[in-house]
Design a protein around this motif. Structure first.
Motif, PDB file in Angstrom:
ATOM      1  N   ASP A  52      49.473-119.218 143.784  1.00  0.00           N
ATOM      2  CA  ASP A  52      49.083-118.275 142.648  1.00  0.00           C
ATOM      3  C   ASP A  52      50.509-118.020 141.477  1.00  0.00           C
ATOM      4  O   ASP A  52      51.696-117.261 141.948  1.00  0.00           O
ATOM      5  CB  ASP A  52      48.542-116.602 142.868  1.00  0.00           C
ATOM      6  N   PRO A  53      50.255-119.110 141.096  1.00  0.00           N
ATOM      7  CA  PRO A  53      51.867-118.487 140.283  1.00  0.00           C
ATOM      8  C   PRO A  53      51.690-117.271 139.443  1.00  0.00           C
ATOM      9  O   PRO A  53      52.765-117.435 139.251  1.00  0.00           O
ATOM     10  CB  PRO A  53      50.734-120.035 138.683  1.00  0.00           C
ATOM     11  N   ASP A  54      50.824-116.529 139.388  1.00  0.00           N
ATOM     12  CA  ASP A  54      51.627-115.409 139.295  1.00  0.00           C
ATOM     13  C   ASP A  54      51.725-114.080 139.464  1.00  0.00           C
ATOM     14  O   ASP A  54      51.577-112.960 139.496  1.00  0.00           O
ATOM     15  CB  ASP A  54      49.863-114.917 138.077  1.00  0.00           C
ATOM     16  N   ASP A  55      52.066-114.336 140.672  1.00  0.00           N
ATOM     17  CA  ASP A  55      52.043-113.320 142.216  1.00  0.00           C
ATOM     18  C   ASP A  55      53.342-112.777 141.075  1.00  0.00           C
ATOM     19  O   ASP A  55      54.075-113.217 140.877  1.00  0.00           O
ATOM     20  CB  ASP A  55      52.720-114.357 143.643  1.00  0.00           C
ATOM     21  N   PRO A  56      52.893-111.494 141.346  1.00  0.00           N
ATOM     22  CA  PRO A  56      54.358-110.722 141.137  1.00  0.00           C
ATOM     23  C   PRO A  56      54.593-110.550 142.263  1.00  0.00           C
ATOM     24  O   PRO A  56      56.268-109.640 141.703  1.00  0.00           O
ATOM     25  CB  PRO A  56      52.839-109.509 140.571  1.00  0.00           C
ATOM     26  N   GLU A  57      55.719-111.471 142.926  1.00  0.00           N
ATOM     27  CA  GLU A  57      56.178-111.018 143.680  1.00  0.00           C
ATOM     28  C   GLU A  57      57.706-112.764 143.016  1.00  0.00           C
ATOM     29  O   GLU A  57      58.186-112.269 143.148  1.00  0.00           O
ATOM     30  CB  GLU A  57      56.515-111.111 144.953  1.00  0.00           C
ATOM     31  N   LEU A  58      56.876-113.347 141.785  1.00  0.00           N
ATOM     32  CA  LEU A  58      57.584-114.016 141.563  1.00  0.00           C
ATOM     33  C   LEU A  58      58.421-113.817 139.893  1.00  0.00           C
ATOM     34  O   LEU A  58      57.485-112.903 139.584  1.00  0.00           O
ATOM     35  CB  LEU A  58      57.164-115.258 141.703  1.00  0.00           C
ATOM     36  N   PRO A  59      59.262-115.262 139.634  1.00  0.00           N
ATOM     37  CA  PRO A  59      60.028-115.010 138.316  1.00  0.00           C
ATOM     38  C   PRO A  59      58.729-114.501 137.649  1.00  0.00           C
ATOM     39  O   PRO A  59      57.013-115.450 137.674  1.00  0.00           O
ATOM     40  CB  PRO A  59      60.253-115.604 137.971  1.00  0.00           C
TER      41      PRO A  59
END
Length: 390
Positions: A52-59
């Motif tokens: 999930d490239p849109d994971d909220p824990e990621l930049p």
């Protein structure tokens, strides 16, 4: 064959290629169903951009993640090579003279990576002269690039994500599962978002050109641990200029045909595209990139890996080189001469790799300039402000 028929044939070839390149997933799965490579560092406890490239824990991603499209195989469906085996030049009897190879030189250590192998694996995680490098090839863009795998205190190991961006290979690193479009060389999603890889120069030349220049070099072995039809092209007809790029979700810049071949130099607002046909007309193009003089060389001499079913039987295409035209404080100018080049100042002869092979400067080397031989749609997709040298 008409344009529509050519497009249909190319589409069928790509479907077959995806099936041929796809490997069965490993039983030993890590998060996001990406199998680990033996002997490498563990996957870090961070969210996976592969999942999930849109994971909220990621930049925040640097690209519209809707444009990260699935090309067919799953992550690792096209298996990257790690800890590859090599052969001495003298022992290689399975390459034709015209076979294209990727030549990499690091601190005097010379290695060749045949496209007939890279077309099936796309990434080789290697170590050359104690420098961890990733040697990469994207068949859909016909683009060859190499990178230093060191990022801070990490040594990254790259795999094929199965995604495409601008029809280009998207790599992922196994340590953080960040996503890296090959031509950009930068993480666009994941823990390492914004991190850029250092380039390692690559020369795409024919086997006989590289072999003659590096008789003591090493060549990537056919002993890859995988069963593939090395020497055959699973993308038959893909470089037909009347076919469309695969899964390109935007209109290509109309200044050139989408699949026109260009030599891309520089980056961002200092980018330049030299059409290969233009470079071939004179053999040498003297120009500037970002205020620095460069000499661009092009000669016929290798085969297209994306034309015929057997790579060595493909149509002839160009080999290129880009160099700083200065040696020991002396500015040099060049002219094409037969299958090589001659400088006007000393009359010395040079090969396509920028090595002086005869004359006063024999044994000298020009400093290579990072460049990319690729299709126009791929170059302009990552450098939209590029100029075109006409």
């Amino acid at each position: 064959m008409g344009r529509t028929a050519r497009r249909a044939a190319a589409a069928v070839a790509l479907v077959l290629a995806v099936g041929a390149c796809q490997a069965a997933p490993s039983d030993d799965e890590r998060p996001s169903s990406v199998s680990p490579s033996p002997g490498l560092g563990p996957y870090e406890d961070v969210p996976s951009a592969v999942t999930d490239p849109d994971d909220p824990e990621l930049p925040d991603p640097l690209v519209d993640t809707d444009r990260l499209v699935t090309g067919g195989p799953p992550p690792d469906g096209i298996p990257a090579l790690t800890d590859p085996a090599f052969e001495d030049v003298a022992d290689v009897d399975w390459l034709e003279d015209s076979d294209p190879v990727l030549g990499v030189s690091v601190e005097g250590e010379e290695r060749a990576y045949p496209v007939r192998i890279l077309i099936w694996h796309e990434i080789v995680n290697d170590t050359v002269a104690d420098v961890p490098v990733a040697v990469t090839y994207c068949p859909l863009c016909d683009s060859a690039l190499a990178f230093d795998r060191r990022v801070g205190d990490r040594i990254l190991d790259f795999g094929v994500s199965g995604m495409l961006y601008n029809s280009d290979l998207v790599m992922f690193d196994r340590q953080t599962h960040s996503l890296w479009p090959q031509i950009e060389g930068r993480a666009v999603a994941g823990t390492l978002t914004g991190t850029e890889l250092d380039r390692v120069s690559v020369a795409v030349v024919s086997w006989d050109q590289w072999r003659d220049a590096h008789p003591d070099g090493a060549v990537l072995s056919l002993d890859t641990g995988h069963e593939r039809d090395y020497g055959h092209n699973p993308y038959v007809g893909y470089d037909d200029p009347d076919t469309d790029p695969f899964l390109l979700d935007t209109d290509a810049d109309p200044r050139l045909p989408a699949k026109a071949r260009v030599i891309g130099i520089g980056s961002e607002d200092a980018a330049l595209a030299v059409p290969v046909d233009h470079a071939l007309e004179s053999g040498v193009v003297e120009t500037e990139v970002d205020g620095e003089p460069v000499t661009v060389w092009a000669r016929p001499g290798t085969t297209s890996a994306l034309d015929a079913a057997v790579i060595a039987e493909g149509r002839e295409t160009a080999v290129t080189g880009v160099f700083r035209p200065r040696l020991d404080g002396r500015d040099l100018t060049f002219a094409a001469d037969g299958d090589g080049f001659t400088d006007h100042q000393t009359g010395s002869r040079w090969n396509i790799l920028g090595h002086a092979v005869d004359g006063e400067l024999a044994g000298e080397r020009l400093t290579p300039v990072d460049h990319l031989d690729t299709f126009w749609f791929a170059w302009v997709g990552f450098t939209p402000e590029t100029e075109i040298l006409r």
